[in-house]
Scaffold this motif. Structure first.
Motif, PDB file in Angstrom:
ATOM      1  N   VAL A   1       0.950  -1.198   0.086  1.00  0.00           N
ATOM      2  CA  VAL A   1       0.078  -0.105   0.065  1.00  0.00           C
ATOM      3  C   VAL A   1       0.837   1.213  -0.036  1.00  0.00           C
ATOM      4  CG1 VAL A   1      -2.158  -0.708   1.116  1.00  0.00           C
ATOM      5  CG2 VAL A   1      -0.242  -0.438   2.548  1.00  0.00           C
ATOM      6  N   LEU A   2       2.041   1.136   0.374  1.00  0.00           N
ATOM      7  CA  LEU A   2       2.804   2.368   0.448  1.00  0.00           C
ATOM      8  C   LEU A   2       3.698   2.763  -0.745  1.00  0.00           C
ATOM      9  CD1 LEU A   2       4.628   1.888   4.080  1.00  0.00           C
ATOM     10  CD2 LEU A   2       2.563   2.859   3.352  1.00  0.00           C
ATOM     11  N   ALA A   3       3.748   1.683  -1.923  1.00  0.00           N
ATOM     12  CA  ALA A   3       4.268   1.755  -2.934  1.00  0.00           C
ATOM     13  C   ALA A   3       3.807   3.215  -3.742  1.00  0.00           C
ATOM     14  CB  ALA A   3       4.504   0.506  -3.925  1.00  0.00           C
ATOM     15  N   GLY A   4       4.968   3.828  -4.416  1.00  0.00           N
ATOM     16  CA  GLY A   4       4.181   5.027  -5.141  1.00  0.00           C
ATOM     17  C   GLY A   4       3.827   6.335  -4.289  1.00  0.00           C
ATOM     18  N   LEU A   5       3.906   6.208  -3.077  1.00  0.00           N
ATOM     19  CA  LEU A   5       3.452   7.236  -2.244  1.00  0.00           C
ATOM     20  C   LEU A   5       4.874   8.148  -1.850  1.00  0.00           C
ATOM     21  CD1 LEU A   5       0.677   5.650   0.227  1.00  0.00           C
ATOM     22  CD2 LEU A   5       0.541   6.449  -2.152  1.00  0.00           C
ATOM     23  N   ASN A   6       4.591   9.481  -1.671  1.00  0.00           N
ATOM     24  CA  ASN A   6       5.612  10.342  -1.248  1.00  0.00           C
ATOM     25  C   ASN A   6       5.847  10.026   0.146  1.00  0.00           C
ATOM     26  OD1 ASN A   6       4.286  12.213   0.048  1.00  0.00           O
ATOM     27  ND2 ASN A   6       3.655  13.163  -1.788  1.00  0.00           N
ATOM     28  N   PRO A   7       6.932  10.746   0.867  1.00  0.00           N
ATOM     29  CA  PRO A   7       7.185  10.558   2.141  1.00  0.00           C
ATOM     30  C   PRO A   7       5.996  10.890   3.144  1.00  0.00           C
ATOM     31  CG  PRO A   7       9.147  11.473   1.010  1.00  0.00           C
ATOM     32  CD  PRO A   7       8.025  11.299   0.190  1.00  0.00           C
ATOM     33  N   THR A   8       5.416  12.206   2.693  1.00  0.00           N
ATOM     34  CA  THR A   8       4.248  12.710   3.485  1.00  0.00           C
ATOM     35  C   THR A   8       3.231  11.519   3.740  1.00  0.00           C
ATOM     36  OG1 THR A   8       4.944  14.544   2.745  1.00  0.00           O
ATOM     37  CG2 THR A   8       3.057  14.660   4.256  1.00  0.00           C
ATOM     38  N   GLU A   9       2.959  11.049   2.264  1.00  0.00           N
ATOM     39  CA  GLU A   9       1.614  10.105   2.236  1.00  0.00           C
ATOM     40  C   GLU A   9       2.284   8.700   2.709  1.00  0.00           C
ATOM     41  OE1 GLU A   9       0.299  11.647  -2.271  1.00  0.00           O
ATOM     42  OE2 GLU A   9       1.888  10.142  -1.966  1.00  0.00           O
ATOM     43  N   ILE A  10       3.350   8.372   2.767  1.00  0.00           N
ATOM     44  CA  ILE A  10       3.803   7.161   3.696  1.00  0.00           C
ATOM     45  C   ILE A  10       3.450   7.251   5.090  1.00  0.00           C
ATOM     46  CG2 ILE A  10       5.895   5.836   4.234  1.00  0.00           C
ATOM     47  CD1 ILE A  10       6.947   6.095   1.522  1.00  0.00           C
ATOM     48  N   ALA A  11       3.925   8.566   5.681  1.00  0.00           N
ATOM     49  CA  ALA A  11       3.907   8.674   7.080  1.00  0.00           C
ATOM     50  C   ALA A  11       2.084   8.629   7.423  1.00  0.00           C
ATOM     51  CB  ALA A  11       4.447  10.025   7.656  1.00  0.00           C
ATOM     52  N   GLU A  12       1.492   9.153   6.752  1.00  0.00           N
ATOM     53  CA  GLU A  12       0.013   9.111   6.862  1.00  0.00           C
ATOM     54  C   GLU A  12      -0.414   7.708   6.841  1.00  0.00           C
ATOM     55  OE1 GLU A  12      -1.151  13.537   4.719  1.00  0.00           O
ATOM     56  OE2 GLU A  12      -1.957  11.398   3.982  1.00  0.00           O
ATOM     57  N   MET A  13      -0.103   6.970   5.737  1.00  0.00           N
ATOM     58  CA  MET A  13      -0.637   5.783   5.618  1.00  0.00           C
ATOM     59  C   MET A  13      -0.173   4.737   6.704  1.00  0.00           C
ATOM     60  SD  MET A  13      -2.763   4.081   3.703  1.00  0.00           S
ATOM     61  CE  MET A  13      -2.768   3.966   1.736  1.00  0.00           C
ATOM     62  N   VAL A  14       1.051   4.940   7.288  1.00  0.00           N
ATOM     63  CA  VAL A  14       1.473   4.344   8.377  1.00  0.00           C
ATOM     64  C   VAL A  14       0.751   4.344   9.824  1.00  0.00           C
ATOM     65  CG1 VAL A  14       3.415   4.028  10.136  1.00  0.00           C
ATOM     66  CG2 VAL A  14       3.935   4.264   7.614  1.00  0.00           C
ATOM     67  N   GLN A  15       0.427   5.585   9.705  1.00  0.00           N
ATOM     68  CA  GLN A  15      -0.319   5.963  10.950  1.00  0.00           C
ATOM     69  C   GLN A  15      -1.805   5.421  10.824  1.00  0.00           C
ATOM     70  OE1 GLN A  15      -0.110   7.456  13.650  1.00  0.00           O
ATOM     71  NE2 GLN A  15       2.185   7.369  13.227  1.00  0.00           N
TER      72      GLN A  15
ATOM     73  N   ILE B   1       2.550  -6.945   2.861  1.00  0.00           N
ATOM     74  CA  ILE B   1       3.737  -7.042   1.997  1.00  0.00           C
ATOM     75  C   ILE B   1       4.166  -5.708   1.858  1.00  0.00           C
ATOM     76  CG2 ILE B   1       4.531  -7.497  -0.533  1.00  0.00           C
ATOM     77  CD1 ILE B   1       2.085  -9.499  -0.513  1.00  0.00           C
ATOM     78  N   GLU B   2       5.586  -5.380   2.191  1.00  0.00           N
ATOM     79  CA  GLU B   2       5.951  -4.256   2.054  1.00  0.00           C
ATOM     80  C   GLU B   2       7.313  -3.797   1.483  1.00  0.00           C
ATOM     81  OE1 GLU B   2       5.540  -0.867   1.212  1.00  0.00           O
ATOM     82  OE2 GLU B   2       3.535  -1.279   1.849  1.00  0.00           O
ATOM     83  N   HIS B   3       7.479  -3.079   0.734  1.00  0.00           N
ATOM     84  CA  HIS B   3       9.021  -2.669   0.317  1.00  0.00           C
ATOM     85  C   HIS B   3       9.724  -1.743   0.935  1.00  0.00           C
ATOM     86  CE1 HIS B   3      10.145  -5.833  -2.536  1.00  0.00           C
ATOM     87  NE2 HIS B   3       9.106  -5.625  -3.439  1.00  0.00           N
ATOM     88  N   VAL B   4       8.804  -0.869   1.534  1.00  0.00           N
ATOM     89  CA  VAL B   4       9.387   0.475   2.177  1.00  0.00           C
ATOM     90  C   VAL B   4       9.858  -0.062   3.672  1.00  0.00           C
ATOM     91  CG1 VAL B   4       8.853   2.710   2.869  1.00  0.00           C
ATOM     92  CG2 VAL B   4       7.808   1.986   1.094  1.00  0.00           C
ATOM     93  N   MET B   5      11.094  -0.431   3.577  1.00  0.00           N
ATOM     94  CA  MET B   5      11.571  -1.035   4.806  1.00  0.00           C
ATOM     95  C   MET B   5      11.289  -0.641   6.344  1.00  0.00           C
ATOM     96  SD  MET B   5      12.384  -3.791   4.407  1.00  0.00           S
ATOM     97  CE  MET B   5      12.452  -4.805   2.945  1.00  0.00           C
ATOM     98  N   HIS B   6      11.603   0.882   6.155  1.00  0.00           N
ATOM     99  CA  HIS B   6      11.455   1.442   7.702  1.00  0.00           C
ATOM    100  C   HIS B   6       9.989   1.521   8.085  1.00  0.00           C
ATOM    101  CE1 HIS B   6       9.517   5.232   6.367  1.00  0.00           C
ATOM    102  NE2 HIS B   6      10.256   5.366   5.282  1.00  0.00           N
ATOM    103  N   ALA B   7       9.221   1.389   7.259  1.00  0.00           N
ATOM    104  CA  ALA B   7       7.909   1.372   7.461  1.00  0.00           C
ATOM    105  C   ALA B   7       7.373   0.134   8.029  1.00  0.00           C
ATOM    106  CB  ALA B   7       6.735   1.684   6.355  1.00  0.00           C
ATOM    107  N   VAL B   8       7.869  -0.981   7.228  1.00  0.00           N
ATOM    108  CA  VAL B   8       7.397  -2.279   7.723  1.00  0.00           C
ATOM    109  C   VAL B   8       8.095  -2.742   8.969  1.00  0.00           C
ATOM    110  CG1 VAL B   8       9.189  -3.769   6.334  1.00  0.00           C
ATOM    111  CG2 VAL B   8       6.701  -4.713   6.585  1.00  0.00           C
ATOM    112  N   MET B   9       9.588  -2.348   9.175  1.00  0.00           N
ATOM    113  CA  MET B   9      10.236  -2.669  10.232  1.00  0.00           C
ATOM    114  C   MET B   9       9.522  -1.690  11.481  1.00  0.00           C
ATOM    115  SD  MET B   9      12.618  -4.695   9.709  1.00  0.00           S
ATOM    116  CE  MET B   9      13.522  -5.445   8.479  1.00  0.00           C
ATOM    117  N   ASN B  10       8.855  -0.583  11.498  1.00  0.00           N
ATOM    118  CA  ASN B  10       8.387  -0.060  12.394  1.00  0.00           C
ATOM    119  C   ASN B  10       6.924  -0.458  12.892  1.00  0.00           C
ATOM    120  OD1 ASN B  10       9.857   2.017  13.263  1.00  0.00           O
ATOM    121  ND2 ASN B  10       9.734   3.086  11.639  1.00  0.00           N
TER     122      ASN B  10
END
Ligand SMILES: Nc1ncnc2c1ncn2[C@@H]1O[C@H](COP(=O)(O)OP(=O)(O)O)[C@@H](O)[C@H]1O
Ligand SMILES: [Mg+2]
Lengths: 250, 323
Positions: A166-180, A195-204
């Protein structure tokens, strides 16, 4: 604690290609389980095997104590499993609201139109799509379509949510929102397999991580354990960018 | 949305049908009743096809098969079993629905062009079968004994009654179309049309939904077939299963706008109007079918959403009315 989802020795072939080999793991309720691995590792295929799009050739999938192996996707959906797609699949000629209502109407609760509409409006507000409710889904941009995927899945009020990048293709702000957003969803009692490729997000986000490579589970553990596993670092070695991310996420 | 607003989109279609019914009475010309009958029949068939084509997204090139089959079953019961018109029409509708149910189980698994091809094959196969089916009169078909009309007060009265019945069937087709469009079932169909795999993953039981859409789209044509051939007094395979009529139905639905209630109605109107002109014009008489083919091509290329689709898109406030 009994598992909400139990994957038992699942294998899947496409012609001569062994896409999944003997995948086994349990997902306890109310957790976020991260599924990572290089491109082509079989992550999306595992989702397809779980929700019946491409049933496993071998092995079993148990969901809430029931054997769902080989059930068609629409029956799995009704049992309370919802999913988002890596490649967005909007119902283009329907409005955003109608898209979300489909999720509510045919999901776990089998709502009628009036109730589905109420659920849809509530979910759209939650993921920030309310202002676009009456637009055609085809007119949304990619980030909005990703949110629509999530909204449809949430409107089904599932026990288990499968999130495919769900995070692929999003910019950093959008990623932060989606993580929340994802964290909030879990806090409301929905179990998540992502399933996630954005490592810091999935690790968190993840309570636990499974690493797939060439269709096999090569490592499993807490985010920290996985990040330090030599096997994982080796698997990601072919992709220096990913290996770099893996290190950064400590 | 309040209950009445949900049904505003039904007003225009009903007005159109009412106007058609009154037109012959107002002008007092019998010929106008024939034209009105033809248009009403087209509206009923096109609105029925729309359930499959417009809402579900499955292109059928052989929808006329239900009209022909219902027509044959009804006609056989009328002529050989001396049933009266009502039950014969009901039986025609039922037979068409049953045929759709069985076909649906067999061919609705196919997608896109494969399904479309299968529908052509079925129409031709059933025509060939009936050509060789002695019970239904084989290649020469069946003829109704003139005395049958006596039960309805003579041929003139029977014609009048047929006209009222075709109007009633047209209304039924339109109301069914509207109810499907505004129901949960219809939402599932539209999800299938947009993306069948995604719809299934969201919980839409596509195989069942498609089958019922097919059945619903077949029943009224089956009844219209029984009624039409009762009025016609005679039925033959090439009259009952004309492939070109299937293609004309597609043109009507797509011209007006598939997936809307009003679209197929206006499309049927426009097409029948044009056709009426073409068959009387010396130049176009022989090529009217090529004209419908070219028309289909132009629609697909330039107004794929049809006239109503175009208006809805251009003029947002019209969305409530032109549904
Ligand atoms: N429907 C399919 N038919 C044939 N091969 C497939 C199909 N789906 C996936 N694959 C293959 O299976 C492997 C795993 O793909 P996928 O699950 O999409 O990987 P990931 O999501 O981990 O990037 C790839 O080699 C892919 O080409
Ligand atoms: Mg993938």
């Amino acid at each position: 604690m009994t598992a909400l989802l139990s994957i038992q020795g699942v294998s899947r072939r496409f012609g001569g290609l062994q896409a999944l080999t003997d995948v086994t793991f349990d997902l306890p309720p109310n957790q976020i389980l991260g599924l990572i691995g290089p491109n082509g590792a079989g992550k999306t295929t595992l989702f397809n095997a779980i929700n019946g799009v491409f049933p496993p050739n071998e092995g079993r999938v148990m969901f809430r104590g029931k054997d769902i192996t080989g059930l068609p996707p629409y029956e799995v959906a009704r049992l309370g499993m919802a999913r988002t797609h890596q490649i967005v699949q909007p119902l283009n000629e329907l409005t955003v609201r109608d898209n979300v209502m489909v999720g509510a109407c045919f999901g776990r609760h089998n709502h009628g139109l009036a109730e589905a509409r109420r659920v849809a409006d509530e979910v759209m507000a939650r993921v920030g799509l309310a202002p676009r409710a009456d637009l055609l889904a085809g007119s949304l941009n990619v980030a909005q379509k990703k949110r629509l995927e999530l909204a449809r899945a949430l409107a089904a009020q599932p026990h288990l949510l499968l999130l495919d990048e769900v995070l692929a293709g999003l910019n950093p702000t959008e990623i932060a929102e989606m993580v929340q957003t994802v964290r909030k969803i879990r806090d409301q009692g929905i179990t998540i397999l992502m399933i996630e490729h954005v490592m810091h997000a999935v690790m968190n986000l993840s309570d636990f991580i499974i690493v797939l490579d060439f269709g096999q589970v090569i490592a499993r553990g807490t985010p920290k354990e996985v990040a330090e596993s030599p096997k994982v670092i080796e698997a990601y070695f072919g992709d220096p960018k990913l290996a770099e991310q893996l290190k950064l996420s400590d | 949305m309040s209950n009445w607003r949900r049904h505003t989109s039904l007003i225009l279609p009903v007005v159109v049908v009412a106007a058609l019914v009154l037109w012959p009475a107002v002008t007092g010309k019998a010929a106008n009743r024939e034209s009105a009958f033809t248009i009403l029949k087209a509206v009923a068939l096109a609105s029925s096809l729309n359930i499959l084509l417009g809402y579900t997204g499955y292109v059928s090139f052989g929808h006329i098969v239900f009209y022909g089959f219902g027509g044959y079953v009804g006609f056989y019961l009328l002529s050989a079993q001396s049933w009266s018109l009502w039950p014969a029409m009901a039986a025609g509708g039922l037979a068409a629905g049953l045929l759709a149910f069985l076909l649906g189980k067999a061919i609705l698994r196919l997608r896109g062009a494969y399904f479309a091809l299968a529908t052509i094959g079925i129409n031709e196969a059933l025509k060939a079968f009936i050509n060789n089916f002695e019970l239904f009169g084989g290649p020469t078909g069946m003829t109704l004994n003139f005395r049958v009309y006596q039960a309805y007060g003579g041929a003139a009265k029977a014609l009048e009654m047929s006209f009222i019945l075709v109007a009633a069937l047209t209304l039924v087709a339109i109301v069914v179309s509207h109810v499907v469009r505004t129901s949960k079932f219809g939402l599932g169909l539209q999800a299938i049309r947009e993306n069948e795999d995604a719809a299934e993953i969201m919980g839409v039981a596509a195989p069942n939904a498609k089958t019922w859409a097919y059945v619903l789209s077949a029943i009224v044509p089956g009844m219209v077939g029984a009624l039409f051939f009762f009025k016609n007094g005679n039925i033959e395979p090439h009259d009952a299963f004309p492939l070109h009529a299937s293609i004309e139905l597609l043109v009507m639905v797509m011209l007006g706008g598939q997936g809307t209630v009003l679209g197929p109605i206006l499309g049927a109107f426009a097409y029948q109007g044009m056709r009426g002109y073409l068959v009387t014009s010396d130049f176009f008489k022989d090529i009217q079918l090529s004209v419908s083919g070219v028309l289909l091509l132009l629609i697909v290329l330039f107004i794929p959403a049809g006239a109503i689709g175009l208006l809805r898109r251009r003029i947002t406030p019209l969305r409530g009315v032109l549904a």
